[in-house]
Design an enzyme around this catalytic site. Structure first.
Site, PDB file in Angstrom:
ATOM      1  N   SER A   1      84.420 -27.283  25.234  1.00  0.00           N
ATOM      2  CA  SER A   1      85.416 -27.284  26.213  1.00  0.00           C
ATOM      3  C   SER A   1      86.432 -26.009  26.042  1.00  0.00           C
ATOM      4  O   SER A   1      86.926 -25.943  25.105  1.00  0.00           O
ATOM      5  CB  SER A   1      86.385 -28.561  26.148  1.00  0.00           C
ATOM      6  OG  SER A   1      87.578 -28.232  26.891  1.00  0.00           O
TER       7      SER A   1
ATOM      8  N   HIS B   1      82.085 -26.645  29.128  1.00  0.00           N
ATOM      9  CA  HIS B   1      82.862 -27.771  29.870  1.00  0.00           C
ATOM     10  C   HIS B   1      84.293 -27.211  30.290  1.00  0.00           C
ATOM     11  O   HIS B   1      84.915 -26.479  29.621  1.00  0.00           O
ATOM     12  CB  HIS B   1      83.096 -28.673  28.822  1.00  0.00           C
ATOM     13  CG  HIS B   1      83.721 -30.084  29.086  1.00  0.00           C
ATOM     14  ND1 HIS B   1      83.187 -31.101  29.928  1.00  0.00           N
ATOM     15  CD2 HIS B   1      85.116 -30.223  29.198  1.00  0.00           C
ATOM     16  CE1 HIS B   1      83.962 -32.158  30.115  1.00  0.00           C
ATOM     17  NE2 HIS B   1      85.154 -31.672  29.727  1.00  0.00           N
TER      18      HIS B   1
ATOM     19  N   ASP C   1      87.859 -27.893  31.871  1.00  0.00           N
ATOM     20  CA  ASP C   1      88.758 -29.124  32.158  1.00  0.00           C
ATOM     21  C   ASP C   1      89.633 -28.548  33.391  1.00  0.00           C
ATOM     22  O   ASP C   1      90.666 -27.773  33.172  1.00  0.00           O
ATOM     23  CB  ASP C   1      89.333 -29.454  31.025  1.00  0.00           C
ATOM     24  CG  ASP C   1      88.601 -30.283  29.906  1.00  0.00           C
ATOM     25  OD1 ASP C   1      88.118 -31.178  30.408  1.00  0.00           O
ATOM     26  OD2 ASP C   1      88.538 -29.708  28.861  1.00  0.00           O
TER      27      ASP C   1
ATOM     28  N   MET D   1      92.844 -29.562  35.743  1.00  0.00           N
ATOM     29  CA  MET D   1      93.979 -30.284  35.548  1.00  0.00           C
ATOM     30  C   MET D   1      95.016 -30.113  36.943  1.00  0.00           C
ATOM     31  O   MET D   1      95.248 -28.836  36.778  1.00  0.00           O
ATOM     32  CB  MET D   1      94.597 -30.746  34.329  1.00  0.00           C
ATOM     33  CG  MET D   1      93.664 -30.993  33.067  1.00  0.00           C
ATOM     34  SD  MET D   1      94.449 -31.120  31.711  1.00  0.00           S
ATOM     35  CE  MET D   1      92.818 -31.247  30.502  1.00  0.00           C
TER      36      MET D   1
ATOM     37  N   HIS E   1      85.005 -30.623  34.913  1.00  0.00           N
ATOM     38  CA  HIS E   1      85.512 -32.008  34.675  1.00  0.00           C
ATOM     39  C   HIS E   1      86.732 -31.858  35.525  1.00  0.00           C
ATOM     40  O   HIS E   1      87.917 -31.464  35.171  1.00  0.00           O
ATOM     41  CB  HIS E   1      85.821 -32.187  33.109  1.00  0.00           C
ATOM     42  CG  HIS E   1      86.431 -33.441  32.858  1.00  0.00           C
ATOM     43  ND1 HIS E   1      87.041 -33.765  31.726  1.00  0.00           N
ATOM     44  CD2 HIS E   1      86.714 -34.729  33.711  1.00  0.00           C
ATOM     45  CE1 HIS E   1      87.417 -35.152  31.603  1.00  0.00           C
ATOM     46  NE2 HIS E   1      87.442 -35.634  32.824  1.00  0.00           N
TER      47      HIS E   1
ATOM     48  N   MET F   1      90.062 -33.391  36.902  1.00  0.00           N
ATOM     49  CA  MET F   1      91.247 -34.316  36.538  1.00  0.00           C
ATOM     50  C   MET F   1      92.353 -33.856  37.674  1.00  0.00           C
ATOM     51  O   MET F   1      93.276 -33.528  37.151  1.00  0.00           O
ATOM     52  CB  MET F   1      91.704 -34.168  34.985  1.00  0.00           C
ATOM     53  CG  MET F   1      90.644 -34.796  33.995  1.00  0.00           C
ATOM     54  SD  MET F   1      91.050 -34.125  32.384  1.00  0.00           S
ATOM     55  CE  MET F   1      90.043 -32.551  32.655  1.00  0.00           C
TER      56      MET F   1
ATOM     57  N   MET G   1      85.847 -41.151  28.615  1.00  0.00           N
ATOM     58  CA  MET G   1      86.858 -40.484  27.994  1.00  0.00           C
ATOM     59  C   MET G   1      87.374 -41.370  26.871  1.00  0.00           C
ATOM     60  O   MET G   1      87.502 -42.352  26.661  1.00  0.00           O
ATOM     61  CB  MET G   1      88.055 -40.458  29.002  1.00  0.00           C
ATOM     62  CG  MET G   1      87.998 -39.422  30.137  1.00  0.00           C
ATOM     63  SD  MET G   1      87.605 -37.782  29.655  1.00  0.00           S
ATOM     64  CE  MET G   1      89.147 -37.514  28.701  1.00  0.00           C
TER      65      MET G   1
ATOM     66  N   ASP H   1      84.098 -37.411  25.516  1.00  0.00           N
ATOM     67  CA  ASP H   1      85.133 -36.488  25.718  1.00  0.00           C
ATOM     68  C   ASP H   1      86.696 -36.856  25.019  1.00  0.00           C
ATOM     69  O   ASP H   1      87.155 -37.721  25.579  1.00  0.00           O
ATOM     70  CB  ASP H   1      85.259 -35.921  27.220  1.00  0.00           C
ATOM     71  CG  ASP H   1      86.006 -34.754  27.155  1.00  0.00           C
ATOM     72  OD1 ASP H   1      86.549 -34.280  26.304  1.00  0.00           O
ATOM     73  OD2 ASP H   1      86.238 -34.469  28.586  1.00  0.00           O
TER      74      ASP H   1
HETATM   75  C1  DX5 Z   1      91.008 -33.803  27.837  1.00  0.00           C
HETATM   76  C2  DX5 Z   1      89.908 -33.065  28.181  1.00  0.00           C
HETATM   77  C3  DX5 Z   1      88.700 -32.795  26.995  1.00  0.00           C
HETATM   78  C4  DX5 Z   1      89.549 -31.611  26.031  1.00  0.00           C
HETATM   79  C5  DX5 Z   1      88.886 -32.236  24.702  1.00  0.00           C
HETATM   80  O1  DX5 Z   1      91.820 -34.312  28.852  1.00  0.00           O
HETATM   81  O2  DX5 Z   1      89.137 -33.681  29.071  1.00  0.00           O
HETATM   82  O3  DX5 Z   1      87.767 -32.003  27.524  1.00  0.00           O
HETATM   83  O4  DX5 Z   1      89.424 -30.649  26.192  1.00  0.00           O
HETATM   84  O5  DX5 Z   1      89.807 -31.563  23.680  1.00  0.00           O
HETATM   85  P1  DX5 Z   1      89.262 -32.131  22.179  1.00  0.00           P
HETATM   86  O6  DX5 Z   1      87.893 -31.996  21.727  1.00  0.00           O
HETATM   87  O7  DX5 Z   1      90.323 -31.093  21.426  1.00  0.00           O
HETATM   88  O8  DX5 Z   1      89.924 -33.468  22.087  1.00  0.00           O
HETATM   89 ZN    ZN Z   2      86.930 -32.641  29.748  1.00  0.00          ZN
END
Ligand code: DX5
Ligand code: ZN
Length: 226
Positions: free
Chosen positions: A8, A33, A35, A37, A69, A71, A140, A179
């Protein structure tokens, strides 16, 4: 199913993002990956299609899958833009999709892999009707929003129950992605429970070790029989 690693970029050094992605690809990462948000569904804002578009030439050249991903609230409004930007797969949260079947169809009709994901407190029951239509389920293992959080130990049983659910319904081809808080310390545990794709942010991109060393530590831990 073999275990795949999905670094990620949330924990990457954004001043040299291209380099970091290339390091992960050179170390054998099967996915990158991203993320996404929105500051509404989760209390943090990150990146969007612009970054997917910027990374795409690197993943494409290497034959690595680029996944987003999401969110974000109302993901259906943004999905076409992620497709245009070059995402190979999009994962949406069941919590944000009142018309989940329609959203999954939208992702697939744009030629992308469709994934569905659940927050830690959302029951696997939410998947009952949608499972036959998805390529991937993301479990998650922390509350979404931030990298570097601790793995929630009760999620191991959730992964195990999902694996059983897939096997019982002859849907074993569906990938189980995990994740949040994934590291060499728990990689064997989640794989033994049934995970096939490990997302890892802070255990791949950090100041302690090189990206390549982190990825190989994760991979060898994942392959270790627990
Ligand atoms: C959290 C994200 C993850 C995050 C994971 O909301 O969806 O993908 O980057 O990070 P680590 O591996 O540090 O928990
Ligand atoms: Zn993620």
């Amino acid at each position: 199913m073999s275990v795949k690693i999905a670094p990620s970029i949330l924990s990457a050094d954004f001043t040299r993002l291209g380099e970091q992605v290339q390091e992960a690809i050179a170390a054998g990462a099967e996915y990158i990956h991203v993320d996404v948000m929105d500051g509404h569904f989760v209390p943090n804002m990150t990146v969007g299609p612009l970054i997917v578009r910027a990374i795409k030439p690197l993943t494409q050249k290497a034959g690595v899958s680029l996944s987003a991903h999401l969110m974000i609230e109302k993901p259906e409004l943004m999905i076409p833009e992620f497709a245009e930007s070059g995402a190979d797969g999009v994962t949406v949260h069941v919590e944000t999709c009142p018309n989940l079947h329609l959203t999954i169809q939208q992702i697939k009709s744009l030629g992308m892999q469709a994934g569905v994901t659940l927050n830690p407190s959302t029951s696997l029951d939410a998947l009952t009707e949608i499972l036959p239509f998805v390529d991937l389920v993301l479990v998650m293992t922390v509350n979404p929003g931030f990298g570097g959080q601790k793995y929630i130990p009760t999620m191991t049983d959730k992964i195990r129950r999902l694996r059983r659910m897939l096997d019982e319904r002859q849907l074993s081809h569906i990938e189980i992605e995990v994740d949040g808080g994934i590291s060499p310390e728990n990689a064997a545990e989640v794989v033994e429970a049934g995970a096939t794709i490990l997302v890892a942010g802070s255990s791949v991109f950090n100041k302690h070790q090189r990206v390549a060393d982190n990825i190989s530590a994760l991979r060898s831990a994942a392959l270790r029989k627990s």
